[in-house]
Write a protein that holds these residues in place. Structure first.
Motif, mmCIF file in Angstrom:
data_model
loop_
_atom_site.group_PDB
_atom_site.id
_atom_site.type_symbol
_atom_site.label_atom_id
_atom_site.label_comp_id
_atom_site.label_asym_id
_atom_site.label_seq_id
_atom_site.Cartn_x
_atom_site.Cartn_y
_atom_site.Cartn_z
ATOM 1 N N SER A 212 0.857 -1.193 0.000
ATOM 2 C CA SER A 212 0.000 0.000 0.000
ATOM 3 C C SER A 212 0.885 1.233 0.000
ATOM 4 O O SER A 212 1.866 1.306 0.756
ATOM 5 N N ILE A 213 0.529 2.210 -0.807
ATOM 6 C CA ILE A 213 1.353 3.400 -0.937
ATOM 7 C C ILE A 213 1.444 4.143 0.393
ATOM 8 O O ILE A 213 0.444 4.382 1.052
ATOM 9 N N ALA A 214 2.649 4.435 0.791
ATOM 10 C CA ALA A 214 2.876 5.234 1.995
ATOM 11 C C ALA A 214 3.388 6.614 1.629
ATOM 12 O O ALA A 214 3.105 7.594 2.321
ATOM 13 N N GLN A 215 4.143 6.686 0.533
ATOM 14 C CA GLN A 215 4.767 7.963 0.201
ATOM 15 C C GLN A 215 5.243 7.937 -1.259
ATOM 16 O O GLN A 215 5.843 6.966 -1.713
ATOM 17 N N THR A 216 4.938 9.007 -1.968
ATOM 18 C CA THR A 216 5.543 9.217 -3.280
ATOM 19 C C THR A 216 6.816 10.019 -3.056
ATOM 20 O O THR A 216 6.779 11.120 -2.505
ATOM 21 N N LEU A 217 7.944 9.459 -3.435
ATOM 22 C CA LEU A 217 9.237 10.052 -3.121
ATOM 23 C C LEU A 217 9.658 11.064 -4.186
ATOM 24 O O LEU A 217 9.225 10.992 -5.334
ATOM 25 N N ARG A 218 10.503 11.999 -3.773
ATOM 26 C CA ARG A 218 10.972 13.028 -4.710
ATOM 27 C C ARG A 218 11.710 12.387 -5.879
ATOM 28 O O ARG A 218 11.559 12.803 -7.021
ATOM 29 N N TYR A 219 12.506 11.373 -5.585
ATOM 30 C CA TYR A 219 13.210 10.597 -6.609
ATOM 31 C C TYR A 219 13.756 9.343 -5.955
ATOM 32 O O TYR A 219 13.591 9.125 -4.759
ATOM 33 N N GLY A 220 14.420 8.498 -6.750
ATOM 34 C CA GLY A 220 14.935 7.239 -6.231
ATOM 35 C C GLY A 220 16.362 7.375 -5.749
ATOM 36 O O GLY A 220 16.725 8.365 -5.117
ATOM 37 N N GLU A 221 17.182 6.360 -6.037
ATOM 38 C CA GLU A 221 18.581 6.430 -5.623
ATOM 39 C C GLU A 221 19.286 7.630 -6.247
ATOM 40 O O GLU A 221 20.215 8.192 -5.676
ATOM 41 N N ASN A 222 18.828 8.021 -7.435
ATOM 42 C CA ASN A 222 19.391 9.162 -8.156
ATOM 43 C C ASN A 222 18.262 10.050 -8.658
ATOM 44 O O ASN A 222 17.127 9.577 -8.853
ATOM 45 N N PRO A 223 18.552 11.339 -8.887
ATOM 46 C CA PRO A 223 17.481 12.275 -9.264
ATOM 47 C C PRO A 223 16.730 11.929 -10.538
ATOM 48 O O PRO A 223 15.590 12.358 -10.709
#
Length: 529
Positions: A212-223
């Motif tokens: 279940s989605i908890a958070q949409t992140l700004r980006y992953g390991e790299n931008p």
């Protein structure tokens, strides 16, 4: 496909009745006819709403303890019929089937039932059948039908009805359909995963995964990489269940490193003594126990002050004011603990970018569970590494036997090595790491790097010699040759803990005897790739 479509008739049948009455009242305000079943229907009637029972529509009563109530052509025909297909419309008219434009269903609480430790039969009875069947019917026909499976979507549905005169857009119906299919998939995943465990199927032919989605992140390991964070519903204490008290949003790398830090520090029983782990790039750069939390933090920090900069700090006891003040002396990304005093929170409040997470508990590092890793075209699945080695499990293989103090340090080093990327070498002295070598292609290189880091810290702290002198050393897997062990001995290690099992064990034991150091075998390795 028609874009806007009116909602004239709704079927509401929910297990979780949060917000149901307000939703039903709002729908009634739009002139929507309400259908329902069992407890949902009664709750709406008690609220003064005009609601028709599904049994009245189908002509069949609920039966078999409620197992059969919505599994009927009148229900599924009303959900599945295409309004733009003359044959479907004619069939509805011939058989007295009314259109159902909105389905609101959330499922029997199967996951919650399993989490409570219910017996097999109780879990089976909490598997919803009619709910998923209706959800899939409505989702398939989303060109005309709205399907709502999450309470969080009630507001969006009502907003569209208000904005469009009782109609919804195709874009909303498509999004609701996707959510609905994900919900039934997650539900079936929970059932199949539970059943695999219940019947002892360690490697079932088919396995599914859900979150279940908890958070949409700004980006992953790299931008340039997009990323999201999903929870698995197990409730295991950690970053997924933590409360964030301050600081900017966690990043992909923050979450990964914070999880690594908290899982490591949970190896140490808080009833024994406070412990602190400092993590950088998922590897520990300092781990220590202490009489106080402040002492544990200082000792962990002194292992590798350079790498600790910008790191993640985890502790097995609540954060106190003194330790919080010490932590703010350097830049730190995240601090995670079972709790934090108000005074500690006040200290951190001055550092607006420092994230503070509290979990109200520690994960059980000995419990079962599965870990997953994606590879091209597939998924690797294994049990959690919950292997445990105690004092009675150790086998002394050298002429020199470890002292009681050395045994304590050996077991401490072994717990840390479990959480260091392979090949892992960990030097420990007085229940604190003094050198960590991680992720090297040869065990010899890991031993050399860990010793070199200790030498550098000795210079920085103006010590007469590196703290690896008189230390215990752990290797996560066996020494294939004596060279790695001899490098550890040259760095000053006086005792060694390793799994054993190499074809050259005799050579390695002989080298330890010649160097005058003690060595114990665990019979268990802790590769961490």
């Amino acid at each position: 496909m028609t874009d806007l479509h009116p909602v004239r008739r709704a079927l509401i049948s929910v297990s979780d009745k949060t917000g149901m009455i307000d939703l039903a009242k709002a729908l009634a305000g739009h002139g929507v006819e309400l259908l329902s079943t069992g407890g949902s229907a009664q709750a709406m009637r008690d609220a003064g709403l005009d609601v028709k029972d599904v049994a009245e529509v189908t002509g069949f009563p609920e039966m078999m303890d409620g197992r059969v109530k919505t599994l009927h052509p009148v229900v599924h025909g009303g959900l599945l019929a295409r309004r733009d297909n003359d044959g479907h419309v004619a069939a509805m008219e011939e058989h007295g089937i009314g259109e159902i434009d909105l389905l609101v269903v959330n499922l029997y609480p199967f996951e919650e039932t399993v989490a409570k430790g219910a017996d097999f039969d109780t879990c089976i009875e909490n598997i919803d059948i009619g709910g998923p069947a209706m959800i899939r019917s409505a989702a398939k026909n989303h060109a005309f039908v709205n399907v709502v499976t999450d309470v969080e979507d009630y507001a969006d549905l009502l907003a569209e009805l208000d904005a469009n005169g009782g109609q919804t857009t195709l874009a909303l119906r498509q999004r609701l359909a996707q959510t609905a299919y994900a919900r039934t998939a997650a539900y079936d995943t929970a059932v199949s995963t539970w059943m695999a465990g219940a019947i002892g199927a360690d490697a079932p032919r088919r396995r599914s995964f859900a979150g279940s989605i908890a958070q949409t992140l700004r980006y992953g390991e790299n931008p340039h990489q997009t990323a999201s964070f999903y929870t698995d519903g197990t409730g295991r204490p950690g970053v997924a269940t933590a409360v964030q008290h301050q600081g900017k949003e966690l990043s992909y790398n923050n979450i990964n490193d914070t999880d690594a830090a908290f899982e490591l520090v949970a190896e140490f029983d808080p009833a024994d003594s406070p412990a602190v782990a400092i993590i950088k790039h998922a590897n520990p750069c300092g781990v220590a126990k202490g009489v106080t939390l402040l002492e544990a933090y200082r000792n962990a920090f002194d292992c590798d002050r350079t790498s600790a900069f910008g790191g993640i700090i985890a502790m097995n006891v609540p954060l106190d004011e003194e330790t919080a003040k010490e932590i703010t002396g350097i830049f730190t990304e995240v601090v995670i603990a079972p709790g934090a005093s108000d005074a500690a929170k006040a200290v951190f409040a001055a550092k607006k970018n420092l994230r503070l997470l509290t979990t109200e508990g520690l994960p059980n590092t000995r419990e079962g569970g599965l870990t997953y890793r994606q590879v091209a075209g597939g998924m690797l699945v294994q049990d959690n590494d919950n292997g445990y080695v105690g004092m009675d499990d150790l086998k002394v293989v050298t002429k020199v036997k470890p002292t009681a103090e050395q045994m304590d340090d050996l077991l401490f080093a072994w717990k840390v090595a479990k959480h260091v990327k392979s090949n892992a070498i960990v030097y420990v002295k007085d229940k604190a790491t003094v050198g960590v070598g991680a992720g090297q292609m040869s065990r010899l290189d890991s031993a050399l790097i860990a010793a070199k880091k200790a030498e550098r810290m000795a210079e920085a702290m103006d010590l007469p010699e590196p703290l690896t002198k008189g230390s215990a050393v752990a290797s996560d897997a066996f020494f294939p040759f004596a060279d790695g062990l001899l490098e550890a001995a040259a760095a000053g290690a006086t005792c060694v803990i390793q799994p054993g099992g190499s074809m050259r064990d005799d050579e390695v034991i002989a080298a330890a005897d010649e160097a005058g150091i003690a060595m114990v075998f665990t019979g268990m390795r802790h590769f961490r790739h």
